[in-house]
Design an enzyme around this catalytic site. Structure first.
Site, PDB file in Angstrom:
ATOM      1  N   GLU A 200      -5.107  -6.509  14.658  1.00  0.00           N
ATOM      2  CA  GLU A 200      -4.564  -5.204  14.301  1.00  0.00           C
ATOM      3  C   GLU A 200      -5.681  -4.156  14.353  1.00  0.00           C
ATOM      4  O   GLU A 200      -5.437  -2.980  14.600  1.00  0.00           O
ATOM      5  CB  GLU A 200      -3.915  -5.255  12.903  1.00  0.00           C
ATOM      6  CG  GLU A 200      -2.934  -4.127  12.678  1.00  0.00           C
ATOM      7  CD  GLU A 200      -2.096  -4.296  11.422  1.00  0.00           C
ATOM      8  OE1 GLU A 200      -2.662  -4.262  10.320  1.00  0.00           O
ATOM      9  OE2 GLU A 200      -0.865  -4.455  11.534  1.00  0.00           O
TER      10      GLU A 200
ATOM     11  N   LYS B 252       0.841  -1.204   0.000  1.00  0.00           N
ATOM     12  CA  LYS B 252       0.000   0.000   0.000  1.00  0.00           C
ATOM     13  C   LYS B 252       0.876   1.253   0.000  1.00  0.00           C
ATOM     14  O   LYS B 252       0.698   2.148  -0.794  1.00  0.00           O
ATOM     15  CB  LYS B 252      -0.923  -0.036   1.230  1.00  0.00           C
ATOM     16  CG  LYS B 252      -1.825   1.158   1.343  1.00  0.00           C
ATOM     17  CD  LYS B 252      -2.817   1.000   2.488  1.00  0.00           C
ATOM     18  CE  LYS B 252      -3.537   2.325   2.741  1.00  0.00           C
ATOM     19  NZ  LYS B 252      -4.496   2.244   3.839  1.00  0.00           N
TER      20      LYS B 252
ATOM     21  N   GLY C  38      -4.958  -1.883   4.805  1.00  0.00           N
ATOM     22  CA  GLY C  38      -4.222  -3.027   4.268  1.00  0.00           C
ATOM     23  C   GLY C  38      -4.900  -4.358   4.544  1.00  0.00           C
ATOM     24  O   GLY C  38      -5.030  -5.219   3.670  1.00  0.00           O
ATOM     25  N   ARG C  39      -5.381  -4.529   5.769  1.00  0.00           N
ATOM     26  CA  ARG C  39      -5.986  -5.819   6.146  1.00  0.00           C
ATOM     27  C   ARG C  39      -7.386  -5.996   5.588  1.00  0.00           C
ATOM     28  O   ARG C  39      -8.033  -7.002   5.836  1.00  0.00           O
ATOM     29  CB  ARG C  39      -5.965  -5.957   7.675  1.00  0.00           C
ATOM     30  CG  ARG C  39      -6.590  -4.795   8.424  1.00  0.00           C
ATOM     31  CD  ARG C  39      -6.219  -4.842   9.898  1.00  0.00           C
ATOM     32  NE  ARG C  39      -6.708  -3.698  10.664  1.00  0.00           N
ATOM     33  CZ  ARG C  39      -6.054  -2.555  10.823  1.00  0.00           C
ATOM     34  NH1 ARG C  39      -4.886  -2.362  10.226  1.00  0.00           N
ATOM     35  NH2 ARG C  39      -6.560  -1.576  11.567  1.00  0.00           N
TER      36      ARG C  39
ATOM     37  N   HIS D  65      -5.922 -33.309  17.476  1.00  0.00           N
ATOM     38  CA  HIS D  65      -4.843 -34.178  17.946  1.00  0.00           C
ATOM     39  C   HIS D  65      -3.701 -33.373  18.552  1.00  0.00           C
ATOM     40  O   HIS D  65      -2.613 -33.916  18.778  1.00  0.00           O
ATOM     41  CB  HIS D  65      -4.349 -35.047  16.788  1.00  0.00           C
ATOM     42  CG  HIS D  65      -5.437 -35.964  16.290  1.00  0.00           C
ATOM     43  ND1 HIS D  65      -5.672 -37.197  16.839  1.00  0.00           N
ATOM     44  CD2 HIS D  65      -6.384 -35.774  15.346  1.00  0.00           C
ATOM     45  CE1 HIS D  65      -6.708 -37.762  16.224  1.00  0.00           C
ATOM     46  NE2 HIS D  65      -7.162 -36.910  15.320  1.00  0.00           N
TER      47      HIS D  65
ATOM     48  N   GLU E 205      10.438  -4.924   4.456  1.00  0.00           N
ATOM     49  CA  GLU E 205      10.463  -6.335   4.061  1.00  0.00           C
ATOM     50  C   GLU E 205      10.155  -6.477   2.577  1.00  0.00           C
ATOM     51  O   GLU E 205      10.850  -7.178   1.831  1.00  0.00           O
ATOM     52  CB  GLU E 205       9.416  -7.140   4.856  1.00  0.00           C
ATOM     53  CG  GLU E 205       9.706  -7.321   6.321  1.00  0.00           C
ATOM     54  CD  GLU E 205       9.195  -6.166   7.178  1.00  0.00           C
ATOM     55  OE1 GLU E 205       8.968  -5.049   6.631  1.00  0.00           O
ATOM     56  OE2 GLU E 205       9.034  -6.370   8.392  1.00  0.00           O
TER      57      GLU E 205
ATOM     58  N   LYS F 230       9.107  -0.820  13.889  1.00  0.00           N
ATOM     59  CA  LYS F 230       9.681  -0.696  12.537  1.00  0.00           C
ATOM     60  C   LYS F 230      10.795   0.342  12.524  1.00  0.00           C
ATOM     61  O   LYS F 230      11.866   0.134  11.956  1.00  0.00           O
ATOM     62  CB  LYS F 230       8.598  -0.202  11.559  1.00  0.00           C
ATOM     63  CG  LYS F 230       7.538  -1.193  11.212  1.00  0.00           C
ATOM     64  CD  LYS F 230       6.848  -0.702   9.955  1.00  0.00           C
ATOM     65  CE  LYS F 230       5.363  -0.763  10.060  1.00  0.00           C
ATOM     66  NZ  LYS F 230       4.659  -0.215   8.924  1.00  0.00           N
TER      67      LYS F 230
HETATM   68  O1  LIG Z   1       1.046  -2.726   2.209  1.00  0.00           O
HETATM   69  P1  LIG Z   1       2.148  -2.132   2.995  1.00  0.00           P
HETATM   70  O2  LIG Z   1       2.120  -0.628   2.974  1.00  0.00           O
HETATM   71  O3  LIG Z   1       3.485  -2.671   2.544  1.00  0.00           O
HETATM   72  O4  LIG Z   1       1.958  -2.540   4.497  1.00  0.00           O
HETATM   73  C1  LIG Z   1       2.037  -3.865   4.916  1.00  0.00           C
HETATM   74  C2  LIG Z   1       1.635  -4.014   6.360  1.00  0.00           C
HETATM   75  O5  LIG Z   1       2.572  -3.350   7.155  1.00  0.00           O
HETATM   76  C3  LIG Z   1       2.253  -2.640   8.296  1.00  0.00           C
HETATM   77  O6  LIG Z   1       3.221  -2.707   9.272  1.00  0.00           O
HETATM   78  C4  LIG Z   1       0.869  -2.690   8.855  1.00  0.00           C
HETATM   79  O7  LIG Z   1       0.863  -3.037  10.201  1.00  0.00           O
HETATM   80  C5  LIG Z   1      -0.059  -3.562   8.103  1.00  0.00           C
HETATM   81  O8  LIG Z   1      -1.362  -3.099   8.325  1.00  0.00           O
HETATM   82  C6  LIG Z   1       0.221  -3.571   6.637  1.00  0.00           C
HETATM   83  O9  LIG Z   1      -0.704  -4.416   5.990  1.00  0.00           O
END
Ligand SMILES: O=P(O)(O)OC[C@H]1O[C@H](O)[C@H](O)[C@@H](O)[C@@H]1O
Length: 543
Positions: free
Chosen positions: A353, A207, A267-268, A384, A213, A504
């Site tokens: 979240e 986003k 994002g979620r 199990h 990452e 972060k």
């Molecule tokens: O889609 P991006 O901007 O790369 O974000 C990826 C993810 O990173 C973050 O740390 C948020 O906690 C998430 O809500 C998000 O989905």
């Protein structure tokens, strides 16, 4: 309502009702009212919910619904669907529901034709997916694409990864999707293993397009591709999904090959839009749109069904009931479907979240527990492993069981056995076995206590005809709205996630201390200092 809902009359009545009901066993509730089994069910779209095995009576439901009313749920639903800025801490509208509105719907928010823009992107995604699927889109060497690798994390990974696993039976173009998220090099190494750069397409999904990452994995993937096919190959093998065109261009991906979305999609909550591109390529635009119609069906139900007959409302309010009145700490999600094996992980981000907050939207501290802890594994594997604690442990763990009538493909009656397990578990959890029943079977007296199954452990059972794109959409929208209802009652902003920012930033600040030639001189705290030194020592760096 503004302020502290726990001070309301409705909350007080629930607390009193809890005192009366908490000592009652589900066995008693069923004995007093056998008809509850038939009555305490709901239908939404293709989903059937049995909530009779909850430690609740009709009165409980009435009181919970009154609490939802008191929380202003009705107005909140209209506010969300109308595009008001209900994400207050970021001053944004919350419009994932617009991602699945019909093309002829109208919604203009902050001067933007939201539905028009959503469908323009969907059409571009469809056209692109069709080109890849029909082999018209070719890689740099002229070969068609056989693997799509989605590079993303959090909401830009879990949604499409979960849904691809759920719907992989529908992936009919011979294109496999893979997902890489972790900054652990093992993840990208494993993802690239066995792939041919000439037939691989990367979808860089982010986003913000600033996530460490994702950008790191994307750079590694780019080097891997360039090493094999040269710099010119990048435009045939990399596309992006983002809200940030500038950063996409900076990374070297042609904006022509970027699929956009907007800041009013969290994002979620985003995989039913452009973040679902890898899924769409795998299952095809038609199936993707069937999934959207499933989402839409649940949206419609949520928006229009009276609260007492409203599946997200009832499930959410039962969540509040256990969290805030029974003190339950967690909620298990147990899909009796191997295909849904990533569903609990997906729900963890969606719910935790969203509602893992200690202050309300107005900044005042909450006064009750918020944010259910979701966890789970597919049945029967969980049986199990951890069901022992569910059946005989000291904790109350309400659970959602999810099953399907039809398998995609059966083998020698296995599917009925799977479903028999689901039904057996919810029955055993609810009704258990008494000491008398166990002794009556001739069990030695000293063993009886070990075999007692206390029961009185509440569950919801969701049954759907079959796991299809549409029923998956319905299921995901169901949980999205559960989160919304719970967030409304708790009064939190379910659409921000400030709590992940500090870590972060600190990781970026700390990285040089690990990699520098010179031993670092400043540390965030004494414990971290020791760990940095130990790490450097183990890596053979000067301490
Ligand atoms: O889609 P991006 O901007 O790369 O974000 C990826 C993810 O990173 C973050 O740390 C948020 O906690 C998430 O809500 C998000 O989905």
């Amino acid at each position: 309502m503004n302020g502290d809902i726990t001070q309301s009359q409705e909350w007080a009545e629930l607390a009193k009702h809890h005192d009366e009901l908490a000592g009652k066993h589900l066995r008693e509730l069923f004995a007093e009212d056998p008809g509850r089994a038939g009555r305490m069910t709901l239908t939404a779209g293709d989903l059937h919910l049995d909530y009779a095995k909850h430690r609740a009576t009709e009165e409980t439901i009435d009181l919970l619904v009154a609490l939802a009313e008191r929380a202003g749920l009705r107005e909140r639903v209209s506010a969300m669907f109308g595009g008001e800025h209900i994400n207050v801490s970021e001053d944004r509208a919350v419009l994932h529901v617009a991602l699945r509105m019909r093309e002829n719907a109208e919604l203009v928010v902050d001067g933007q034709d939201v539905v028009g823009d959503v469908h323009a992107v969907l059409d571009r995604m469809s056209a692109f997916s069709d080109r890849v699927r029909s082999k018209e889109w070719r890689g740099a060497t002229g070969q068609p694409i056989s693997t799509v690798v989605n590079i993303g994390i959090g909401g830009s990974d879990l949604g499409p990864a979960m849904a691809y696993e759920a719907l992989r039976d529908y992936a009919d173009a011979g294109i496999e999707a893979r997902f890489v998220s972790n900054i652990d090099p093992a993840d990208i190494t494993g993802t690239l293993a066995g792939l041919d750069p000439a037939t691989t397409l990367f979808v860089v999904s982010s986003k913000t397009f600033t996530t460490l990452e994702t950008l790191t994995n994307a750079r590694v993937a780019r080097s891997w591709l360039v090493a094999a096919l040269g710099e010119d190959a990048v435009s045939r093998h990399f596309v992006a999904v983002s809200t940030n065109a500038e950063k996409v261009a900076e990374f070297g991906i042609d904006p022509e090959n970027m699929f956009g979305f907007w800041d009013w999609v969290g994002g979620r909550y985003s995989y039913d839009g452009a973040i679902g591109l890898s899924l769409m390529i795998a299952i095809g635009p038609e199936r993707f749109r069937e999934m959207l119609s499933g989402f839409r069906e649940m949206d419609q139900h949520f928006r229009t069904a009276p609260f007492k007959a409203n599946m997200p409302v009832i499930m959410a309010m039962l969540g509040i009931w256990y969290t805030d009145f029974f003190g339950a700490e967690t909620r298990a999600v147990l899909p009796y479907s191997q295909r849904l094996h990533r569903f609990p992980a997906y729900l963890q981000q969606l719910t935790m979240e969203s509602n893992g907050k200690s202050v309300r939207a107005d900044g005042s501290p909450v006064t009750v527990a918020t944010g259910e802890i979701f966890w789970g594994e597919p049945g029967t594997n969980g049986q199990h492993a951890f069901y022992q604690l569910l059946h005989q442990g000291t904790r109350l763990v309400p659970a959602d069981f999810i099953g399907f009538a039809e398998p995609y493909e059966d083998r020698e009656g296995m599917h009925d056995l799977l479903t028999a397990n689901l039904l057996a578990q919810t029955s055993a959890l609810a009704f258990g076995r008494t000491a008398e029943e166990i002794a009556g079977e001739g069990t030695p007296a000293e063993i009886v206590p070990h075999k007692v199954m206390p029961g009185n452990r509440p569950t919801s059972t969701i049954l759907a005809p079959k796991l299809t794109p549409s029923t998956l959409g319905q299921l995901v929208a169901l949980y999205e709205h559960i989160v919304f209802v719970e967030g409304t009652v708790w009064g939190v902003d379910s659409f921000d996630q400030w709590g992940v920012e500090l870590g972060k930033k600190m990781a970026l600040d700390l990285a040089p201390a690990l990699t520098s030639d010179e031993p670092p001189t400043s540390f965030p705290d004494a414990s971290t200092e020791e760990l940095v030194k130990k790490y450097r020592e183990l890596r053979g760096r000067r301490v």
